[in-house]
Scaffold this motif. Structure first.
Motif, PDB file in Angstrom:
ATOM      1  N   ASP A  92       0.847  -1.191   0.000  1.00  0.00           N
ATOM      2  CA  ASP A  92       0.000   0.000   0.000  1.00  0.00           C
ATOM      3  C   ASP A  92       0.885   1.245   0.000  1.00  0.00           C
ATOM      4  OD1 ASP A  92      -2.124   1.705   0.219  1.00  0.00           O
ATOM      5  OD2 ASP A  92      -2.584   1.232   2.311  1.00  0.00           O
ATOM      6  N   PRO A  93       0.774   2.113  -1.032  1.00  0.00           N
ATOM      7  CA  PRO A  93      -0.164   2.029  -2.155  1.00  0.00           C
ATOM      8  C   PRO A  93       0.331   1.081  -3.240  1.00  0.00           C
ATOM      9  CG  PRO A  93       1.186   3.968  -2.399  1.00  0.00           C
ATOM     10  CD  PRO A  93       1.594   3.350  -1.085  1.00  0.00           C
ATOM     11  N   VAL A  94      -0.587   0.661  -4.095  1.00  0.00           N
ATOM     12  CA  VAL A  94      -0.214  -0.117  -5.273  1.00  0.00           C
ATOM     13  C   VAL A  94       0.365   0.846  -6.312  1.00  0.00           C
ATOM     14  CG1 VAL A  94      -1.021  -1.700  -7.055  1.00  0.00           C
ATOM     15  CG2 VAL A  94      -2.064  -1.745  -4.780  1.00  0.00           C
ATOM     16  N   VAL A  95       1.566   0.571  -6.762  1.00  0.00           N
ATOM     17  CA  VAL A  95       2.334   1.410  -7.689  1.00  0.00           C
ATOM     18  C   VAL A  95       2.579   2.813  -7.123  1.00  0.00           C
ATOM     19  CG1 VAL A  95       2.599   2.247 -10.068  1.00  0.00           C
ATOM     20  CG2 VAL A  95       1.443   0.097  -9.647  1.00  0.00           C
ATOM     21  N   PRO A  96       3.429   2.907  -6.113  1.00  0.00           N
ATOM     22  CA  PRO A  96       3.886   4.231  -5.688  1.00  0.00           C
ATOM     23  C   PRO A  96       4.875   4.788  -6.702  1.00  0.00           C
ATOM     24  CG  PRO A  96       5.051   2.517  -4.478  1.00  0.00           C
ATOM     25  CD  PRO A  96       4.030   1.817  -5.336  1.00  0.00           C
ATOM     26  N   VAL A  97       5.145   6.071  -6.624  1.00  0.00           N
ATOM     27  CA  VAL A  97       6.153   6.700  -7.490  1.00  0.00           C
ATOM     28  C   VAL A  97       7.212   7.342  -6.617  1.00  0.00           C
ATOM     29  CG1 VAL A  97       4.611   7.031  -9.457  1.00  0.00           C
ATOM     30  CG2 VAL A  97       4.769   8.807  -7.687  1.00  0.00           C
ATOM     31  N   LEU A  98       8.443   7.343  -7.116  1.00  0.00           N
ATOM     32  CA  LEU A  98       9.584   7.819  -6.347  1.00  0.00           C
ATOM     33  C   LEU A  98      10.361   8.838  -7.167  1.00  0.00           C
ATOM     34  CD1 LEU A  98      11.340   7.305  -3.762  1.00  0.00           C
ATOM     35  CD2 LEU A  98      12.592   5.621  -5.121  1.00  0.00           C
ATOM     36  N   LEU A 109       6.867  -0.702  -9.874  1.00  0.00           N
ATOM     37  CA  LEU A 109       5.988  -1.756 -10.387  1.00  0.00           C
ATOM     38  C   LEU A 109       6.360  -3.143  -9.871  1.00  0.00           C
ATOM     39  CD1 LEU A 109       5.870  -0.615 -14.134  1.00  0.00           C
ATOM     40  CD2 LEU A 109       4.266  -0.035 -12.299  1.00  0.00           C
ATOM     41  N   SER A 110       7.347  -3.225  -8.983  1.00  0.00           N
ATOM     42  CA  SER A 110       7.919  -4.531  -8.621  1.00  0.00           C
ATOM     43  C   SER A 110       7.644  -4.922  -7.178  1.00  0.00           C
ATOM     44  CB  SER A 110       9.427  -4.509  -8.879  1.00  0.00           C
ATOM     45  OG  SER A 110       9.696  -4.194 -10.225  1.00  0.00           O
ATOM     46  N   GLU A 111       6.508  -4.498  -6.655  1.00  0.00           N
ATOM     47  CA  GLU A 111       6.181  -4.802  -5.262  1.00  0.00           C
ATOM     48  C   GLU A 111       5.304  -6.046  -5.130  1.00  0.00           C
ATOM     49  OE1 GLU A 111       7.605  -2.761  -2.912  1.00  0.00           O
ATOM     50  OE2 GLU A 111       8.549  -1.843  -4.669  1.00  0.00           O
ATOM     51  N   GLN A 236      -1.532  -3.568 -18.415  1.00  0.00           N
ATOM     52  CA  GLN A 236      -0.414  -2.648 -18.248  1.00  0.00           C
ATOM     53  C   GLN A 236      -0.810  -1.200 -18.545  1.00  0.00           C
ATOM     54  OE1 GLN A 236       2.070  -5.366 -20.745  1.00  0.00           O
ATOM     55  NE2 GLN A 236       3.649  -4.949 -19.234  1.00  0.00           N
ATOM     56  N   VAL A 237      -1.804  -1.002 -19.379  1.00  0.00           N
ATOM     57  CA  VAL A 237      -2.292   0.357 -19.631  1.00  0.00           C
ATOM     58  C   VAL A 237      -2.679   1.025 -18.313  1.00  0.00           C
ATOM     59  CG1 VAL A 237      -4.142   1.714 -20.698  1.00  0.00           C
ATOM     60  CG2 VAL A 237      -3.052  -0.154 -21.986  1.00  0.00           C
ATOM     61  N   VAL A 238      -3.221   0.226 -17.392  1.00  0.00           N
ATOM     62  CA  VAL A 238      -3.688   0.789 -16.115  1.00  0.00           C
ATOM     63  C   VAL A 238      -2.561   1.477 -15.371  1.00  0.00           C
ATOM     64  CG1 VAL A 238      -4.734   0.278 -13.883  1.00  0.00           C
ATOM     65  CG2 VAL A 238      -5.521  -0.937 -15.936  1.00  0.00           C
ATOM     66  N   TYR A 239      -1.383   0.843 -15.294  1.00  0.00           N
ATOM     67  CA  TYR A 239      -0.346   1.479 -14.478  1.00  0.00           C
ATOM     68  C   TYR A 239       0.279   2.689 -15.148  1.00  0.00           C
ATOM     69  CZ  TYR A 239       3.201  -1.811 -16.597  1.00  0.00           C
ATOM     70  OH  TYR A 239       4.016  -2.544 -17.427  1.00  0.00           O
ATOM     71  N   TYR A 240       0.139   2.827 -16.446  1.00  0.00           N
ATOM     72  CA  TYR A 240       0.545   4.093 -17.070  1.00  0.00           C
ATOM     73  C   TYR A 240      -0.399   5.215 -16.641  1.00  0.00           C
ATOM     74  CZ  TYR A 240       4.120   1.828 -19.803  1.00  0.00           C
ATOM     75  OH  TYR A 240       5.252   1.148 -20.158  1.00  0.00           O
ATOM     76  N   VAL A 241      -1.681   4.918 -16.605  1.00  0.00           N
ATOM     77  CA  VAL A 241      -2.650   5.914 -16.144  1.00  0.00           C
ATOM     78  C   VAL A 241      -2.370   6.289 -14.690  1.00  0.00           C
ATOM     79  CG1 VAL A 241      -5.089   6.319 -15.626  1.00  0.00           C
ATOM     80  CG2 VAL A 241      -4.441   5.172 -17.766  1.00  0.00           C
ATOM     81  N   VAL A 242      -2.193   5.274 -13.843  1.00  0.00           N
ATOM     82  CA  VAL A 242      -1.985   5.535 -12.415  1.00  0.00           C
ATOM     83  C   VAL A 242      -0.677   6.280 -12.176  1.00  0.00           C
ATOM     84  CG1 VAL A 242      -1.538   4.420 -10.195  1.00  0.00           C
ATOM     85  CG2 VAL A 242      -3.453   3.674 -11.604  1.00  0.00           C
TER      86      VAL A 242
END
Length: 480
Positions: A92-98, A109-111, A236-242
């Motif tokens: 948590d969260p799913v797909v954080p950004v750093l 993307l590797s969690e 995979q389109v989803v994680y580009y949006v997120v």
């Protein structure tokens, strides 16, 4: 929404999502794409941003997927997304950004359970397969090929799924010891690991040869988990949006608003960056798509010259998941590039490529507009570049990245002066999967999550075979 083959010439031949989910490859050898891409509006993105903050990744996944899936009831699709993208699975969260230096961001993307970005699509695919097979009362035999991370992600996502058996091909000795251990340590009668003499392209060719036998495919209910399966790409389109929503939200909060971003994507098979291309075609505000390759630079050569030239074999490198000389998803982009002319695409991939070993679009009007129309630029990274980039990122940001992500950071850095605004690098894997390279770069082992301690010492469940399609068919038959 209906789906057509990249080699299709018949009008009104579209199939619903759940049919192509189980088919994988089209009967004519082409790849499935939607008849059209949905269009995003600024209002939709504002709504999704609010939804991401309140309800998290599964809610946005449902919104994106519902644009492409109309043969699964909304309540069921929402439940599928919630199971696939639970914080128990991805954190948590799913797909954080750093944030990194030089306005570069890392999309984490590797969690997931196998510490690779492939989990983001495979966990959803496992849920889709189980749901649809139960609805139809059918079984499925998955035949896949992996150059590194697809295999373990697929096996962890499919193990224990009712009605699903997996045959996974990998090139003998070409994956890292950690990657091999993740796959070969699984002791499950419905998970069959086959190490093939040769390189990844030989494994991929075997999958296509067996899938191309229509009678055998039907008799054994064969399906695909490789990115030839459209469900992998749309997931995979989803994680580009997120990733876009998370980075722009963070920048807004800091007073550095950005309406557009660019993505740097390490790729060998063109699956991951194909999803980015789809997101851009939908209207996600992406300025540039930075395609990063390693020494196996078939795709970089095309985007620089217009010539797609298949190599005799893939060179073994320290970013092994990209050691590919035949990019199976490339055909999807060519289909869009050539105005969705299925006859022309079929000729290129069934006649010109086999006869000449290359596809030459260098003099076409379509290639002349490839940067302006589709946003693509590209570059290549070497082993020395990877080592230097891993050292640089740790020194400047205190972050250890894997060699594939290093390829993307390096190429993004090379092109930084020509690209305005934030660049988001799509992380490939946790560094622990490539310990030898990390040790060479930094002089110490990468951090190892508790779940992976001692994995290399577990018993191996794998059979070595030659690159023989008929033998592979016999193995599948005998396992039933």
């Amino acid at each position: 929404m209906r789906y057509v083959s990249t080699r299709g010439t018949e009008p009104d031949s579209g199939l619903p999502f759940c049919d192509i989910l189980l088919d994988g490859l089209a009967p004519d050898g082409g790849l499935y794409l939607p008849e059209h891409y949905p269009s995003l509006t600024a209002e939709t993105l504002r709504r999704w941003r609010s939804l991401l903050q309140s309800d998290g990744y599964p809610a946005v996944a449902f919104e994106v997927l519902s644009l492409f899936v109309d043969d699964i009831p909304d309540a069921d699709l929402r439940a599928i997304c919630e199971r696939a993208y639970s914080t128990d699975v991805f954190g948590d969260p799913v797909v954080p950004v750093l944030p990194l230096s030089d306005d570069i961001w890392l999309a984490k993307l590797s969690e997931g359970p196998t510490a690779a970005f492939k989990d983001m699509a495979m966990q959803l695919l496992g849920q889709f397969f189980e749901y649809e097979l139960a609805r139809r009362g059918q079984t499925l035999t998955i035949l896949g090929a992996t150059s590194g991370d697809t295999g373990s992600a697929a096996e962890y996502a499919m193990r224990g799924r009712h009605g699903v058996t997996v045959f996974m091909l990998s090139p003998q000795g070409r994956m890292s010891p950690f990657q091999q251990a993740q796959m070969f340590s699984l002791d499950d009668p419905r998970i069959v690991n086959l190490a093939v003499e040769g390189v990844f392209d030989d494994c991929q060719d075997l999958v296509k040869a067996v899938m191309g036998d229509a009678a055998f495919k039907a008799a054994h209910h064969l399906g695909a988990v490789n990115s030839i399966n459209w469900a992998r790409v749309v997931a995979q389109v989803v994680y580009y949006v997120v990733s876009y929503l998370r980075v722009t939200t963070a920048l807004d909060a800091s007073g550095e608003a950005a309406s557009r971003v660019s993505f740097a994507v390490p790729t060998g098979n063109f699956g991951n960056i194909c999803a980015a291309h789809v997101a851009r075609e939908m209207g996600l505000p992406i300025d540039t798509l930075i395609l990063a390759t390693n020494e196996n630079n078939v795709l970089d050569e095309f985007f620089r010259t217009g010539v797609y030239r298949v190599r005799a074999g893939a060179e073994e490198t320290s970013s092994p998941s990209m050691d590919i000389s035949k990019a199976s998803n490339f055909e999807r982009f060519v289909y869009d590039l050539l105005g969705r002319d299925g006859a022309r695409v079929a000729d290129l991939f069934t006649r010109q490529l086999p006869e000449q070993g290359l596809i030459d679009l260098s003099g076409t009007p379509e290639f002349a507009t490839i940067r302006e129309r589709y946003g693509f630029v590209s570059g290549t990274s070497t082993h020395a570049d990877r080592l230097a980039t891993i050292r640089k990122v740790e020194a400047s940001d205190g972050v250890v990245i894997d060699p594939h992500s290093a390829d993307a950071v390096k190429v993004a850095g090379d092109l930084r002066d020509s690209i305005a605004g934030p660049i988001i690098v799509t992380e490939t894997a946790l560094p622990v999967k490539f310990s030898a390279t990390i040790v060479e770069a930094l002089g110490h082992e990468p951090e190892r999550p508790d779940a992976f301690v001692g994995i290399e010492d577990l018993p191996r469940q794998v059979t070595e075979i030659p690159a023989d399609a008929e033998l592979l068919k016999r193995i599948i038959e005998e396992h039933r």
